[in-house]
Design a protein around this motif. Structure first.
Motif, PDB file in Angstrom:
ATOM      1  N   MET A  79      -3.580   5.101  -8.995  1.00  0.00           N
ATOM      2  CA  MET A  79      -2.845   5.269  -7.711  1.00  0.00           C
ATOM      3  C   MET A  79      -1.473   4.676  -8.054  1.00  0.00           C
ATOM      4  SD  MET A  79      -5.666   4.988  -4.611  1.00  0.00           S
ATOM      5  CE  MET A  79      -7.055   5.931  -4.800  1.00  0.00           C
ATOM      6  N   GLY A  80      -0.582   5.207  -8.815  1.00  0.00           N
ATOM      7  CA  GLY A  80       0.589   4.264  -8.766  1.00  0.00           C
ATOM      8  C   GLY A  80       1.265   4.038  -7.947  1.00  0.00           C
ATOM      9  N   VAL A  81       1.563   5.054  -6.880  1.00  0.00           N
ATOM     10  CA  VAL A  81       2.230   4.673  -5.573  1.00  0.00           C
ATOM     11  C   VAL A  81       1.787   3.412  -4.665  1.00  0.00           C
ATOM     12  CG1 VAL A  81       3.014   5.779  -3.398  1.00  0.00           C
ATOM     13  CG2 VAL A  81       3.106   7.105  -5.448  1.00  0.00           C
ATOM     14  N   LEU A  82       0.478   3.591  -4.818  1.00  0.00           N
ATOM     15  CA  LEU A  82      -0.295   2.703  -3.871  1.00  0.00           C
ATOM     16  C   LEU A  82       0.181   1.165  -4.567  1.00  0.00           C
ATOM     17  CD1 LEU A  82      -3.620   4.301  -2.682  1.00  0.00           C
ATOM     18  CD2 LEU A  82      -1.097   3.989  -1.717  1.00  0.00           C
ATOM     19  N   LYS A  83      -0.085   1.264  -5.857  1.00  0.00           N
ATOM     20  CA  LYS A  83       0.141  -0.110  -6.545  1.00  0.00           C
ATOM     21  C   LYS A  83       1.616  -0.634  -6.356  1.00  0.00           C
ATOM     22  CE  LYS A  83      -3.097   0.397 -10.530  1.00  0.00           C
ATOM     23  NZ  LYS A  83      -3.344   0.702 -11.914  1.00  0.00           N
ATOM     24  N   ALA A  84       2.645   0.432  -6.422  1.00  0.00           N
ATOM     25  CA  ALA A  84       3.848  -0.145  -5.960  1.00  0.00           C
ATOM     26  C   ALA A  84       4.054  -0.733  -4.520  1.00  0.00           C
ATOM     27  CB  ALA A  84       4.954   1.116  -6.317  1.00  0.00           C
ATOM     28  N   LEU A  85       3.293  -0.015  -3.745  1.00  0.00           N
ATOM     29  CA  LEU A  85       3.311  -0.554  -2.420  1.00  0.00           C
ATOM     30  C   LEU A  85       2.667  -1.872  -2.119  1.00  0.00           C
ATOM     31  CD1 LEU A  85       2.808   2.713  -0.476  1.00  0.00           C
ATOM     32  CD2 LEU A  85       4.913   1.373  -0.707  1.00  0.00           C
ATOM     33  N   ARG A  86       1.594  -2.127  -3.179  1.00  0.00           N
ATOM     34  CA  ARG A  86       0.973  -3.172  -2.678  1.00  0.00           C
ATOM     35  C   ARG A  86       1.530  -4.769  -3.435  1.00  0.00           C
ATOM     36  NH1 ARG A  86      -5.092  -1.882  -4.499  1.00  0.00           N
ATOM     37  NH2 ARG A  86      -5.291  -4.124  -3.823  1.00  0.00           N
ATOM     38  N   SER A  87       2.468  -4.298  -4.209  1.00  0.00           N
ATOM     39  CA  SER A  87       2.889  -5.644  -5.175  1.00  0.00           C
ATOM     40  C   SER A  87       3.770  -6.468  -4.176  1.00  0.00           C
ATOM     41  CB  SER A  87       4.050  -4.859  -6.044  1.00  0.00           C
ATOM     42  OG  SER A  87       5.169  -4.242  -5.443  1.00  0.00           O
ATOM     43  N   GLY A  88       3.563  -7.734  -4.334  1.00  0.00           N
ATOM     44  CA  GLY A  88       4.427  -8.800  -3.872  1.00  0.00           C
ATOM     45  C   GLY A  88       3.448  -9.218  -2.481  1.00  0.00           C
ATOM     46  N   LEU A 148       0.798  -2.274  10.638  1.00  0.00           N
ATOM     47  CA  LEU A 148       1.374  -0.917  10.329  1.00  0.00           C
ATOM     48  C   LEU A 148       2.766  -0.930  10.900  1.00  0.00           C
ATOM     49  CD1 LEU A 148       0.647   2.143   9.468  1.00  0.00           C
ATOM     50  CD2 LEU A 148      -0.035   2.543  12.083  1.00  0.00           C
ATOM     51  N   ARG A 149       2.923  -1.879  11.978  1.00  0.00           N
ATOM     52  CA  ARG A 149       3.993  -1.900  12.556  1.00  0.00           C
ATOM     53  C   ARG A 149       5.085  -2.458  11.651  1.00  0.00           C
ATOM     54  NH1 ARG A 149       4.029   1.507  17.040  1.00  0.00           N
ATOM     55  NH2 ARG A 149       2.538   0.904  18.518  1.00  0.00           N
ATOM     56  N   ARG A 174       8.754  -1.024   9.310  1.00  0.00           N
ATOM     57  CA  ARG A 174       9.845  -1.454   9.039  1.00  0.00           C
ATOM     58  C   ARG A 174      10.280  -1.598   7.676  1.00  0.00           C
ATOM     59  NH1 ARG A 174       8.221  -4.668  13.551  1.00  0.00           N
ATOM     60  NH2 ARG A 174       7.535  -6.488  12.257  1.00  0.00           N
ATOM     61  N   GLY A 175       9.394  -1.091   7.080  1.00  0.00           N
ATOM     62  CA  GLY A 175       9.794  -1.117   5.379  1.00  0.00           C
ATOM     63  C   GLY A 175       9.033  -2.163   4.635  1.00  0.00           C
ATOM     64  N   ASP A 176       8.103  -3.027   5.316  1.00  0.00           N
ATOM     65  CA  ASP A 176       7.483  -4.158   4.575  1.00  0.00           C
ATOM     66  C   ASP A 176       6.280  -3.733   4.052  1.00  0.00           C
ATOM     67  OD1 ASP A 176       6.065  -6.526   4.086  1.00  0.00           O
ATOM     68  OD2 ASP A 176       6.189  -7.260   6.233  1.00  0.00           O
ATOM     69  N   GLN A 177       6.677  -3.750   2.394  1.00  0.00           N
ATOM     70  CA  GLN A 177       5.581  -3.262   1.439  1.00  0.00           C
ATOM     71  C   GLN A 177       4.573  -4.281   1.608  1.00  0.00           C
ATOM     72  OE1 GLN A 177       7.447  -2.165  -2.237  1.00  0.00           O
ATOM     73  NE2 GLN A 177       8.776  -0.749  -1.222  1.00  0.00           N
ATOM     74  N   ALA A 178       4.657  -5.642   1.575  1.00  0.00           N
ATOM     75  CA  ALA A 178       3.477  -6.353   1.358  1.00  0.00           C
ATOM     76  C   ALA A 178       2.306  -5.954   2.597  1.00  0.00           C
ATOM     77  CB  ALA A 178       4.128  -7.856   1.471  1.00  0.00           C
ATOM     78  N   TRP A 188       1.970   5.823   5.288  1.00  0.00           N
ATOM     79  CA  TRP A 188       3.425   5.005   5.072  1.00  0.00           C
ATOM     80  C   TRP A 188       4.714   6.052   5.663  1.00  0.00           C
ATOM     81  CZ3 TRP A 188       5.510   0.424   3.415  1.00  0.00           C
ATOM     82  CH2 TRP A 188       6.613   0.485   3.065  1.00  0.00           C
ATOM     83  N   ARG A 189       4.615   7.100   5.402  1.00  0.00           N
ATOM     84  CA  ARG A 189       5.534   7.824   6.017  1.00  0.00           C
ATOM     85  C   ARG A 189       5.784   8.020   7.594  1.00  0.00           C
ATOM     86  NH1 ARG A 189       6.213  13.130   7.441  1.00  0.00           N
ATOM     87  NH2 ARG A 189       4.125  13.578   6.303  1.00  0.00           N
ATOM     88  N   LEU A 190       4.344   8.076   7.968  1.00  0.00           N
ATOM     89  CA  LEU A 190       4.358   8.363   9.365  1.00  0.00           C
ATOM     90  C   LEU A 190       4.232   6.991  10.468  1.00  0.00           C
ATOM     91  CD1 LEU A 190       1.954  11.468   9.321  1.00  0.00           C
ATOM     92  CD2 LEU A 190       4.279  11.251   9.684  1.00  0.00           C
ATOM     93  N   ALA A 191       4.047   5.993   9.656  1.00  0.00           N
ATOM     94  CA  ALA A 191       3.766   4.745  10.174  1.00  0.00           C
ATOM     95  C   ALA A 191       4.859   4.626  11.656  1.00  0.00           C
ATOM     96  CB  ALA A 191       4.065   3.454   9.292  1.00  0.00           C
ATOM     97  N   PRO A 192       5.900   4.812  11.462  1.00  0.00           N
ATOM     98  CA  PRO A 192       7.031   4.520  12.602  1.00  0.00           C
ATOM     99  C   PRO A 192       6.552   5.505  13.916  1.00  0.00           C
ATOM    100  CG  PRO A 192       8.323   4.776  10.715  1.00  0.00           C
ATOM    101  CD  PRO A 192       6.924   5.358  10.350  1.00  0.00           C
TER     102      PRO A 192
END
Length: 205
Positions: free
Chosen positions: A1-10, A28-29, A33-37, A76-80
């Motif tokens: 899951m490449g996208v998820l690995k990127a989102l989980r980094s950091g 989720l909030r 706001r763009g917080d990948q961690a 991730w896209r619909l979180a807001p």
């Protein structure tokens, strides 16, 4: 899951949020706001639930992983747009997972139905296609000889030749219709045309 690995980094150990009644909502909030961690933590917390729902519907493990990734990209896209008044984060994610899994199953079934219908039409129209081939070749060979030559091809060779040379399909389209590799289609066509040439040549007076 490449996208998820990127989102989980950091992801950091102290990044959890404790000031929300529902910890998942806090994550989720922050993700909104763009917080990948935060989204990485969100994935760790709810990933098993989402994958379990998808697997139960889709049943195929490999496809389930693909759909699970699609669900989290959508989350991730619909979180807001998450609205707590309409239910908990967990129920919202579960609903999205179930809906996405159902959509994939329906899409796969629809594709199978289209292919089966096309293959069925090919089988039903075989005599019509063969007649067209006979008519086209009648200027050089008598119809009976051409018909015999076609009938001496294997069923697989005849299907491939009819689809591409007389049905107007590309190699790739024929491969999809017959559910085989494109290279296999090319081999069947080559062998079929060679056999047709040999059969007609051998009977030509």
């Amino acid at each position: 899951m490449g996208v998820l690995k990127a989102l989980r980094s950091g992801v950091s150990a102290d990044s959890a949020v404790h000031d929300w009644p529902d910890p998942l909502e806090g994550l989720l909030r922050r993700a909104a706001r763009g917080d990948q961690a935060a989204f990485g933590e969100f994935y760790d917390a709810i990933g098993g639930l989402v994958h379990g729902i998808v697997l139960k519907v889709v049943r195929d493990p490999s496809m389930s992983e693909e759909v699970t990734q699609e669900v989290f990209v959508e989350l991730w896209r619909l979180a807001p747009r998450y609205d707590a008044s309409k239910g908990s984060v967990k129920s919202w994610a579960a609903t999205l997972a179930h809906r996405r899994a159902i959509d994939r199953v329906r899409s796969e079934q629809s594709a199978r139905n289209r292919i089966e219908k096309q293959v069925s039409n090919i089988a039903v129209d075989h005599d019509v296609v063969a007649e067209t081939v006979v008519d086209a070749a009648a200027q050089t060979f008598d119809q009976a000889r051409v018909r015999r030559a076609l009938n001496r091809l294997t069923e697989l060779q005849r299907e491939a030749v009819e689809l591409t040379y007389f049905g107007g399909h590309t190699y790739r389209e024929a491969a999809v219709l017959l559910n085989v590799a494109e290279g296999t289609i090319k081999t069947r066509i080559r062998d079929g045309l060679i056999r047709l040439r040999d059969e007609l040549g051998a009977t030509n007076e």
